[in-house]
Motif scaffolding. Structure first.
Motif, PDB file in Angstrom:
ATOM      1  N   ARG A   9     -25.273 -31.847  12.607  1.00 57.07           N
ATOM      2  CA  ARG A   9     -26.547 -32.257  12.916  1.00 57.07           C
ATOM      3  C   ARG A   9     -27.449 -31.102  13.685  1.00 57.07           C
ATOM      4  NH1 ARG A   9     -30.808 -34.517  10.848  1.00 57.07           N
ATOM      5  NH2 ARG A   9     -32.124 -35.389  12.456  1.00 57.07           N
ATOM      6  N   ALA A  10     -26.581 -30.505  14.648  1.00 54.91           N
ATOM      7  CA  ALA A  10     -27.261 -29.232  15.481  1.00 54.91           C
ATOM      8  C   ALA A  10     -27.788 -28.232  14.307  1.00 54.91           C
ATOM      9  CB  ALA A  10     -26.280 -28.956  16.405  1.00 54.91           C
ATOM     10  N   ARG A  11     -26.689 -27.944  13.552  1.00 51.86           N
ATOM     11  CA  ARG A  11     -26.994 -27.127  12.477  1.00 51.86           C
ATOM     12  C   ARG A  11     -28.102 -27.347  11.487  1.00 51.86           C
ATOM     13  NH1 ARG A  11     -25.941 -22.257  11.815  1.00 51.86           N
ATOM     14  NH2 ARG A  11     -25.956 -21.190   9.852  1.00 51.86           N
ATOM     15  N   GLU A  12     -28.052 -28.642  11.108  1.00 53.88           N
ATOM     16  CA  GLU A  12     -29.342 -29.155  10.401  1.00 53.88           C
ATOM     17  C   GLU A  12     -30.672 -28.764  11.279  1.00 53.88           C
ATOM     18  OE1 GLU A  12     -27.232 -32.522   7.637  1.00 53.88           O
ATOM     19  OE2 GLU A  12     -28.480 -33.259   9.300  1.00 53.88           O
ATOM     20  N   LEU A  13     -30.825 -29.333  12.279  1.00 56.32           N
ATOM     21  CA  LEU A  13     -31.998 -29.132  13.015  1.00 56.32           C
ATOM     22  C   LEU A  13     -32.402 -27.769  13.483  1.00 56.32           C
ATOM     23  CD1 LEU A  13     -31.454 -32.466  15.494  1.00 56.32           C
ATOM     24  CD2 LEU A  13     -33.055 -32.281  13.608  1.00 56.32           C
ATOM     25  N   GLY A  14     -31.358 -27.122  13.849  1.00 63.15           N
ATOM     26  CA  GLY A  14     -31.522 -25.676  13.998  1.00 63.15           C
ATOM     27  C   GLY A  14     -32.249 -24.986  13.001  1.00 63.15           C
ATOM     28  N   GLN A  15     -31.680 -25.261  11.760  1.00 60.67           N
ATOM     29  CA  GLN A  15     -32.144 -24.749  10.579  1.00 60.67           C
ATOM     30  C   GLN A  15     -33.692 -25.123  10.220  1.00 60.67           C
ATOM     31  OE1 GLN A  15     -29.221 -25.287   7.399  1.00 60.67           O
ATOM     32  NE2 GLN A  15     -27.859 -23.772   7.918  1.00 60.67           N
ATOM     33  N   LEU A  16     -33.919 -26.445  10.216  1.00 64.10           N
ATOM     34  CA  LEU A  16     -35.222 -27.005  10.148  1.00 64.10           C
ATOM     35  C   LEU A  16     -36.166 -26.437  10.873  1.00 64.10           C
ATOM     36  CD1 LEU A  16     -34.386 -30.721   9.595  1.00 64.10           C
ATOM     37  CD2 LEU A  16     -35.368 -29.277   7.806  1.00 64.10           C
ATOM     38  N   GLY A  17     -35.807 -26.250  12.214  1.00 62.76           N
ATOM     39  CA  GLY A  17     -36.603 -25.459  13.303  1.00 62.76           C
ATOM     40  C   GLY A  17     -36.895 -23.847  12.791  1.00 62.76           C
ATOM     41  N   PHE A  18     -36.080 -23.366  12.277  1.00 61.47           N
ATOM     42  CA  PHE A  18     -36.259 -22.116  11.781  1.00 61.47           C
ATOM     43  C   PHE A  18     -37.031 -22.109  10.613  1.00 61.47           C
ATOM     44  CE2 PHE A  18     -35.273 -18.488   9.298  1.00 61.47           C
ATOM     45  CZ  PHE A  18     -35.337 -17.380  10.516  1.00 61.47           C
ATOM     46  N   MET A  19     -36.932 -22.860   9.683  1.00 55.54           N
ATOM     47  CA  MET A  19     -37.906 -22.732   8.465  1.00 55.54           C
ATOM     48  C   MET A  19     -39.252 -23.211   8.952  1.00 55.54           C
ATOM     49  SD  MET A  19     -35.470 -24.305   5.429  1.00 55.54           S
ATOM     50  CE  MET A  19     -34.405 -25.396   6.393  1.00 55.54           C
ATOM     51  N   GLN A  20     -39.337 -24.172   9.728  1.00 51.63           N
ATOM     52  CA  GLN A  20     -40.789 -24.591  10.113  1.00 51.63           C
ATOM     53  C   GLN A  20     -41.366 -23.516  10.732  1.00 51.63           C
ATOM     54  OE1 GLN A  20     -40.868 -27.982  12.913  1.00 51.63           O
ATOM     55  NE2 GLN A  20     -43.062 -27.959  12.751  1.00 51.63           N
TER      56      GLN A  20
END
Length: 90
Positions: A9-20
């Protein structure tokens, strides 16, 4: 910053933050300067927030080789408990 239950979940949120973050960049901006600015802000939280640590890793990868594709993915749809789960956390 967010509470995460698992490293995935940390990976998912980190990736989403990067894409945003990436989508918010101005088209005529200096990519290197923007990466360094984002990293300077985020690094303060990377030791205490696993998702921010992932975001910082992605920033550094993008800085080292900006023309190489990054391993980014949207999270798979999953029920996470909704309002009931949020109430239990508080």
């Amino acid at each position: 910053q967010a509470r995460v239950e698992t490293p995935e979940r940390a990976r998912e949120l980190g990736q989403l933050g990067f894409m945003q973050w990436l989508a918010s960049l101005p088209g005529n901006g200096d990519f290197r300067r923007e990466v360094l600015r984002a990293y300077a802000r985020a690094r303060l939280f990377r030791d205490t927030d696993p998702a921010v640590a992932v975001f910082c890793e992605l920033l550094m990868e993008a800085l080292e080789d900006p023309l190489s594709p990054l391993d980014l993915a949207l999270p798979r749809p999953k029920r996470r408990g909704g309002a009931r789960a949020r109430r239990l956390i508080s």
